[in-house]
Design a protein around this motif. Structure first.
Motif, PDB file in Angstrom:
ATOM      1  N   GLY A   1       0.818  -1.207   0.000  1.00 50.57           N
ATOM      2  CA  GLY A   1       0.000   0.000   0.000  1.00 50.57           C
ATOM      3  C   GLY A   1       0.846   1.248   0.000  1.00 50.57           C
ATOM      4  N   ASN A   2       1.987   1.209   0.688  1.00 49.97           N
ATOM      5  CA  ASN A   2       2.878   2.369   0.742  1.00 49.97           C
ATOM      6  C   ASN A   2       3.460   2.675  -0.637  1.00 49.97           C
ATOM      7  OD1 ASN A   2       4.565   4.404   2.238  1.00 49.97           O
ATOM      8  ND2 ASN A   2       6.209   3.077   1.486  1.00 49.97           N
ATOM      9  N   LEU A   3       3.846   1.627  -1.373  1.00 54.92           N
ATOM     10  CA  LEU A   3       4.386   1.811  -2.717  1.00 54.92           C
ATOM     11  C   LEU A   3       3.323   2.399  -3.640  1.00 54.92           C
ATOM     12  CD1 LEU A   3       6.774   1.452  -4.619  1.00 54.92           C
ATOM     13  CD2 LEU A   3       6.049  -0.904  -5.010  1.00 54.92           C
ATOM     14  N   ARG A   4       2.099   1.968  -3.476  1.00 51.43           N
ATOM     15  CA  ARG A   4       1.010   2.500  -4.282  1.00 51.43           C
ATOM     16  C   ARG A   4       0.735   3.963  -3.932  1.00 51.43           C
ATOM     17  NH1 ARG A   4      -2.875  -0.167  -6.916  1.00 51.43           N
ATOM     18  NH2 ARG A   4      -2.295  -2.107  -5.880  1.00 51.43           N
ATOM     19  N   TYR A   5       0.784   4.276  -2.634  1.00 54.66           N
ATOM     20  CA  TYR A   5       0.454   5.624  -2.171  1.00 54.66           C
ATOM     21  C   TYR A   5       1.519   6.649  -2.577  1.00 54.66           C
ATOM     22  CZ  TYR A   5      -0.540   9.482   1.044  1.00 54.66           C
ATOM     23  OH  TYR A   5      -0.793  10.717   1.573  1.00 54.66           O
ATOM     24  N   THR A   6       2.789   6.238  -2.528  1.00 54.17           N
ATOM     25  CA  THR A   6       3.885   7.178  -2.801  1.00 54.17           C
ATOM     26  C   THR A   6       4.209   7.292  -4.291  1.00 54.17           C
ATOM     27  OG1 THR A   6       5.505   5.397  -2.436  1.00 54.17           O
ATOM     28  CG2 THR A   6       4.943   6.808  -0.554  1.00 54.17           C
ATOM     29  N   ALA A   7       3.620   6.460  -5.120  1.00 60.45           N
ATOM     30  CA  ALA A   7       3.899   6.508  -6.558  1.00 60.45           C
ATOM     31  C   ALA A   7       3.377   7.812  -7.157  1.00 60.45           C
ATOM     32  CB  ALA A   7       3.264   5.314  -7.262  1.00 60.45           C
ATOM     33  N   ALA A   8       4.231   8.502  -7.888  1.00 63.15           N
ATOM     34  CA  ALA A   8       3.819   9.760  -8.525  1.00 63.15           C
ATOM     35  C   ALA A   8       2.952   9.499  -9.747  1.00 63.15           C
ATOM     36  CB  ALA A   8       5.046  10.568  -8.919  1.00 63.15           C
ATOM     37  N   GLY A   9       3.057   8.292 -10.316  1.00 66.17           N
ATOM     38  CA  GLY A   9       2.271   7.936 -11.487  1.00 66.17           C
ATOM     39  C   GLY A   9       2.443   6.471 -11.795  1.00 66.17           C
ATOM     40  N   ARG A  10       1.803   6.041 -12.887  1.00 59.48           N
ATOM     41  CA  ARG A  10       1.856   4.628 -13.256  1.00 59.48           C
ATOM     42  C   ARG A  10       3.285   4.169 -13.550  1.00 59.48           C
ATOM     43  NH1 ARG A  10       2.207   0.343 -13.327  1.00 59.48           N
ATOM     44  NH2 ARG A  10       0.988  -1.392 -14.172  1.00 59.48           N
ATOM     45  N   ALA A  11       4.134   5.085 -13.968  1.00 60.70           N
ATOM     46  CA  ALA A  11       5.515   4.727 -14.294  1.00 60.70           C
ATOM     47  C   ALA A  11       6.309   4.279 -13.071  1.00 60.70           C
ATOM     48  CB  ALA A  11       6.215   5.901 -14.963  1.00 60.70           C
ATOM     49  N   ASP A  12       5.828   4.591 -11.860  1.00 63.65           N
ATOM     50  CA  ASP A  12       6.528   4.189 -10.643  1.00 63.65           C
ATOM     51  C   ASP A  12       6.142   2.784 -10.191  1.00 63.65           C
ATOM     52  OD1 ASP A  12       7.897   6.579 -10.458  1.00 63.65           O
ATOM     53  OD2 ASP A  12       6.350   7.549  -9.267  1.00 63.65           O
ATOM     54  N   PHE A  13       5.150   2.178 -10.863  1.00 64.07           N
ATOM     55  CA  PHE A  13       4.752   0.816 -10.527  1.00 64.07           C
ATOM     56  C   PHE A  13       5.702  -0.170 -11.211  1.00 64.07           C
ATOM     57  CE2 PHE A  13       1.571   2.908  -8.592  1.00 64.07           C
ATOM     58  CZ  PHE A  13       0.281   2.394  -8.588  1.00 64.07           C
ATOM     59  N   PRO A  14       5.773  -1.394 -10.736  1.00 63.02           N
ATOM     60  CA  PRO A  14       6.623  -2.387 -11.405  1.00 63.02           C
ATOM     61  C   PRO A  14       6.179  -2.636 -12.841  1.00 63.02           C
ATOM     62  CG  PRO A  14       5.969  -3.144  -9.213  1.00 63.02           C
ATOM     63  CD  PRO A  14       5.144  -1.932  -9.509  1.00 63.02           C
ATOM     64  N   ALA A  15       7.127  -3.023 -13.671  1.00 60.18           N
ATOM     65  CA  ALA A  15       6.858  -3.375 -15.063  1.00 60.18           C
ATOM     66  C   ALA A  15       7.671  -4.604 -15.413  1.00 60.18           C
ATOM     67  CB  ALA A  15       7.215  -2.208 -15.985  1.00 60.18           C
ATOM     68  N   VAL A  16       7.318  -5.257 -16.500  1.00 62.03           N
ATOM     69  CA  VAL A  16       8.062  -6.436 -16.934  1.00 62.03           C
ATOM     70  C   VAL A  16       9.513  -6.044 -17.192  1.00 62.03           C
ATOM     71  CG1 VAL A  16       8.307  -8.172 -18.747  1.00 62.03           C
ATOM     72  CG2 VAL A  16       6.041  -7.569 -17.906  1.00 62.03           C
ATOM     73  N   GLY A  17      10.437  -6.801 -16.612  1.00 62.72           N
ATOM     74  CA  GLY A  17      11.862  -6.507 -16.710  1.00 62.72           C
ATOM     75  C   GLY A  17      12.432  -5.888 -15.452  1.00 62.72           C
ATOM     76  N   ASP A  18      11.555  -5.382 -14.578  1.00 56.93           N
ATOM     77  CA  ASP A  18      12.026  -4.745 -13.347  1.00 56.93           C
ATOM     78  C   ASP A  18      12.620  -5.756 -12.382  1.00 56.93           C
ATOM     79  OD1 ASP A  18      11.760  -1.967 -13.404  1.00 56.93           O
ATOM     80  OD2 ASP A  18       9.596  -2.064 -13.059  1.00 56.93           O
ATOM     81  N   TRP A  19      13.643  -5.291 -11.658  1.00 58.75           N
ATOM     82  CA  TRP A  19      14.148  -6.012 -10.494  1.00 58.75           C
ATOM     83  C   TRP A  19      13.455  -5.441  -9.262  1.00 58.75           C
ATOM     84  CZ3 TRP A  19      17.069 -10.278 -10.766  1.00 58.75           C
ATOM     85  CH2 TRP A  19      17.736 -10.535 -11.976  1.00 58.75           C
ATOM     86  N   VAL A  20      12.946  -6.318  -8.416  1.00 56.26           N
ATOM     87  CA  VAL A  20      12.169  -5.872  -7.259  1.00 56.26           C
ATOM     88  C   VAL A  20      12.623  -6.598  -5.999  1.00 56.26           C
ATOM     89  CG1 VAL A  20      10.129  -5.272  -8.625  1.00 56.26           C
ATOM     90  CG2 VAL A  20      10.355  -7.596  -7.708  1.00 56.26           C
ATOM     91  N   ALA A  21      12.370  -5.949  -4.848  1.00 56.85           N
ATOM     92  CA  ALA A  21      12.591  -6.580  -3.540  1.00 56.85           C
ATOM     93  C   ALA A  21      11.225  -6.955  -2.994  1.00 56.85           C
ATOM     94  CB  ALA A  21      13.300  -5.612  -2.602  1.00 56.85           C
ATOM     95  N   LEU A  22      11.042  -8.208  -2.608  1.00 56.50           N
ATOM     96  CA  LEU A  22       9.728  -8.683  -2.189  1.00 56.50           C
ATOM     97  C   LEU A  22       9.807  -9.541  -0.939  1.00 56.50           C
ATOM     98  CD1 LEU A  22       8.618 -11.552  -4.601  1.00 56.50           C
ATOM     99  CD2 LEU A  22      10.847 -10.495  -4.757  1.00 56.50           C
ATOM    100  N   MET A  23       8.704  -9.525  -0.223  1.00 56.13           N
ATOM    101  CA  MET A  23       8.553 -10.369   0.962  1.00 56.13           C
ATOM    102  C   MET A  23       7.739 -11.594   0.568  1.00 56.13           C
ATOM    103  SD  MET A  23       9.068 -10.854   4.241  1.00 56.13           S
ATOM    104  CE  MET A  23       9.463  -9.241   4.948  1.00 56.13           C
ATOM    105  N   VAL A  24       8.352 -12.777   0.726  1.00 57.79           N
ATOM    106  CA  VAL A  24       7.696 -14.029   0.359  1.00 57.79           C
ATOM    107  C   VAL A  24       6.917 -14.559   1.550  1.00 57.79           C
ATOM    108  CG1 VAL A  24       8.072 -16.402  -0.376  1.00 57.79           C
ATOM    109  CG2 VAL A  24       9.448 -14.566  -1.369  1.00 57.79           C
ATOM    110  N   PHE A  25       5.641 -14.909   1.318  1.00 55.65           N
ATOM    111  CA  PHE A  25       4.788 -15.391   2.408  1.00 55.65           C
ATOM    112  C   PHE A  25       4.623 -16.902   2.407  1.00 55.65           C
ATOM    113  CE2 PHE A  25       3.499 -10.939   2.083  1.00 55.65           C
ATOM    114  CZ  PHE A  25       3.591 -10.565   3.410  1.00 55.65           C
ATOM    115  N   ASP A  26       4.468 -17.471   1.217  1.00 56.75           N
ATOM    116  CA  ASP A  26       4.369 -18.930   1.127  1.00 56.75           C
ATOM    117  C   ASP A  26       4.964 -19.354  -0.207  1.00 56.75           C
ATOM    118  OD1 ASP A  26       2.349 -18.490  -0.852  1.00 56.75           O
ATOM    119  OD2 ASP A  26       0.856 -18.308   0.747  1.00 56.75           O
ATOM    120  N   THR A  27       4.642 -20.531  -0.653  1.00 59.03           N
ATOM    121  CA  THR A  27       5.255 -21.042  -1.879  1.00 59.03           C
ATOM    122  C   THR A  27       4.708 -20.389  -3.145  1.00 59.03           C
ATOM    123  OG1 THR A  27       3.622 -22.839  -1.928  1.00 59.03           O
ATOM    124  CG2 THR A  27       5.735 -23.283  -0.846  1.00 59.03           C
TER     125      THR A  27
END
Length: 353
Positions: free
Chosen positions: A51-77
């Motif tokens: 939600g924080n990433l969505r709230y602080t995004a200045a526009g759609r370009a700040d969202f992830p896109a195909v090819g992006d490297w991201v840091a994520l929290m894994v919850f299950d498999t």
């Protein structure tokens, strides 16, 4: 799968911020309406953004896109939450269709672009210059692929290849037939291990067939060429990252009916470098290269040193760039005025308490 197989390198590693401890690093391989499939060393995960990433995004370009490297929290498999998009070294984007001043990201972190066109009615040197401008503005190295060479006679194929090589002297041009695999050996030879390649082109030029041929698997659905139009019907509806057996990384894209140019002034200068070089010799520094006396560009067009069609396309793309810039400025002014109005409203509301 090791991250290196997805293109991970020291440059990406050095871009990691402190505070990402406990988070998994992965790469976005598909996107479906703000739901993402991310590949990491632990497997594939269906992910959403915080939600924080969505709230602080200045526009759609700040969202992830195909090819992006991201840091994520894994919850299950199967599921994960994306906390951060890592810095991008290249962004391929265009002006969103039908939306004023909005930018649509095509893909990110791309090294090379295969710009595919076919020998039929799709063949357009002017449209090719649009794709080249997109690539040059993002520092992505373009490679032109002329597909469906099996559909025309040898003399016609030589004519089309000659037009491409004459107009785009510095860009590699490869002739292939993705359906018969003719010429694919050369394409495979130039694909480098760990490098990311993006496929660009109009609907029906054979990009999905090319993906299947390069991967030697049926990854993308394709449809038969129409007996009436001699065109393939485009079936790719989303972007997808594929790791090839030879170590290259390929991103397929839906065909683009419109190639609207965003802020690509640097890309225009690179695509039309010969015109830019001549412009330095114009009599007036603010020459528009249209009606001015002493214009070196128009003189070169008249003498045949500059292709007239390329010159006219340059002027057209420059007009689009000016219009886009003015639209952006207008949008920023409206946003600023709206912010002032909200601030004034809050002040009045507070004063009345």
């Amino acid at each position: 799968m090791k991250l290196e197989a997805l293109g991970y390198n020291n440059e990406i590693k050095n871009s990691l911020d402190i505070g990402l401890e406990g988070l998994e690093i992965g790469r976005v391989i598909t996107e479906h309406k703000e739901r993402y499939l991310v590949q990491s060393e632990k497997g594939e995960f269906e992910a959403e953004i915080t939600g924080n990433l969505r709230y602080t995004a200045a526009g759609r370009a700040d969202f992830p896109a195909v090819g992006d490297w991201v840091a994520l929290m894994v919850f299950d498999t199967h599921s994960a939450i994306i906390h951060k998009v890592l810095p991008r070294f290249s962004v391929l984007s265009r002006k969103a269709v039908g939306v004023t001043a909005d930018i649509q990201i095509i893909a990110t972190n791309i090294d090379f672009a295969f710009i595919v066109l076919s020998v039929d009615e799709d063949f357009s040197l002017n449209r090719m210059e649009r794709y080249l401008t997109l690539c040059h503005s993002s520092c992505i190295q373009p490679i032109i692929i002329l597909n469906k060479m099996d559909l025309v006679a040898e003399d016609r194929l030589s004519e089309l290849m000659g037009q491409l090589k004459n107009r785009f002297e510095e860009i590699p041009v490869l002739g292939i037939s993705a359906s018969t695999t003719q010429g694919l050996k050369r394409v495979r030879e130039i694909i480098e291990v760990g490098k990311t390649y993006c496929l660009l082109g109009s609907s029906g030029v054979g990009k999905s067939t090319l993906v299947n041929a390069l991967s030697q698997k049926r990854l993308m659905e394709t449809k038969k060429v129409s007996d009436y139009s001699k065109k393939g019907r485009h079936t790719t509806t989303h972007r997808e990252l594929v790791v090839l057996e030879n170590g290259g990384i390929l991103i397929d894209n839906p065909g683009m009916r419109e190639v609207g140019l965003p802020d690509v002034s640097n890309g225009l200068d690179k695509t039309f470098e010969d015109i830019l070089d001549l412009a330095a010799h114009c009599k007036f520094k603010d020459c528009t290269h249209t009606v001015e006396t002493g214009c070196a560009v128009t003189q070169a067009v008249e003498s045949g040193d500059i292709d007239k069609s390329a010159y006219e396309n340059y002027l057209k793309l420059k007009r689009e760039q000016v219009h886009f810039d003015s639209t952006i400025a207008e949008k920023r002014k409206k946003d600023k005025d709206f912010g002032k109005m909200i601030k004034h409203f809050k002040y009045i509301k507070k004063s009345n308490k």
